[in-house]
Write an enzyme that holds these catalytic residues in place. Structure first.
Site, short mmCIF file in Angstrom:
data_model
loop_
_atom_site.label_atom_id
_atom_site.label_comp_id
_atom_site.label_asym_id
_atom_site.label_seq_id
_atom_site.Cartn_x
_atom_site.Cartn_y
_atom_site.Cartn_z
N HIS A 30 0.84 -1.19 0.00
CA HIS A 30 0.00 0.00 0.00
C HIS A 30 0.88 1.25 0.00
O HIS A 30 1.98 1.23 0.58
CB HIS A 30 -0.89 0.02 1.25
CG HIS A 30 -2.12 -0.83 1.12
ND1 HIS A 30 -3.16 -0.74 2.00
CD2 HIS A 30 -2.47 -1.76 0.20
CE1 HIS A 30 -4.11 -1.60 1.64
NE2 HIS A 30 -3.71 -2.24 0.56
N GLU A 63 0.91 4.06 1.68
CA GLU A 63 1.39 4.59 2.97
C GLU A 63 2.56 3.78 3.51
O GLU A 63 3.55 4.35 3.99
CB GLU A 63 0.26 4.58 4.02
CG GLU A 63 -0.99 5.33 3.64
CD GLU A 63 -2.04 4.42 3.05
OE1 GLU A 63 -1.75 3.70 2.08
OE2 GLU A 63 -3.17 4.42 3.56
N CYS A 121 -2.19 0.08 7.44
CA CYS A 121 -1.44 1.33 7.27
C CYS A 121 -1.56 2.23 8.50
O CYS A 121 -0.58 2.86 8.90
CB CYS A 121 -1.91 2.04 6.00
SG CYS A 121 -1.44 1.12 4.51
N CYS A 134 -6.04 2.09 5.83
CA CYS A 134 -6.67 0.84 6.29
C CYS A 134 -6.08 0.46 7.66
O CYS A 134 -5.22 1.16 8.19
CB CYS A 134 -6.43 -0.27 5.27
SG CYS A 134 -4.71 -0.83 5.23
#
Lengths: 145, 145
Positions: B47, B49, B80, B77
């Site tokens: 992801h 981040e 993260c 999420c």
């Protein structure tokens, strides 16, 4: 789980918080193993579970680990539990609980949150005393330094 | 945040879910930037981040990002948000909310959980419509394929 504890001991000998993780296929093959590497690599997110997931994805060449089980010596944190859901790992087996930061039963249970698109079957408590003792000894020695 | 949206557009052009993130020091210097890479790298945890955090730690040579702000085009999420806490990032600015998986206000608020050892100052809603539109268009096109 004994292998996880071996990895955790390796971590401790390197000055890392003693947590070990491994990922196994449904045929029983160990796909990846890892221990914490935050201090050595200077990366905040270098937890055993996340490294094991990344290594397993790389080895299998796919991001869905839906035929795998993850073993870890400590209850996963928010980040790692979130990563387990994202990787669609169906089975998670952990040793000791983590009352301060655990996200699989202690503070919350991310692996059994029906609002997410994946839930896991979780087994806990195997070798939990050995794992707890490793962690306690590690932090006791560190506090003395 | 406009730079995050540019990164998100790059992601979409590569077939990745359009999310972009960057990390900035308190002096305003961009330390790292990233977009989702799950499909290209075949890694479940790739992801924006988390990649941005890893890159920032590597660049600064330390795991504590306590002088940094993280900008991201979508609400983080579980994974993260957990990573943001572990990296001790004090300021998080995100654009669109994520009602299905967001862990900074939608399903839960990990960045403001007093039981953890770090809380963040969060600003949301900047450029949220642009970010939402990017995501909607991406999934609309993908569903047609």
């Amino acid at each position: 789980m004994e292998k996880c504890l071996e990895l955790a001991k390796q971590a401790a000998s390197l000055g890392e918080v003693p947590v070990g993780a491994l990922i196994v296929t449904s045929q029983g093959e160990i796909i990846s193993e890892a221990h914490n590497l935050r201090e050595i690599e200077n990366i905040a997110t270098a937890h055993a579970e996340l490294i094991a997931i990344e290594r397993a994805c790389k080895k299998l060449g796919r991001w869905r680990l839906s035929d795998c089980s993850l073993y870890v010596s400590l209850e996963p944190c928010f980040m790692c539990a979130g990563g387990i859901v994202l990787a669609r790992i169906p089975n998670v087996i952990f040793a000791a609980s983590d009352p301060k930061a655990g996200a699989v039963g202690s503070l919350i249970n991310i692996l059994n949150d029906k609002r997410l698109n994946h839930q896991c079957h979780v087994i806990s408590g195997i070798c939990s005393e050995e794992s707890s003792n490793l962690l306690k000894t590690f932090f006791k020695v560190r506090r003395k330094k």
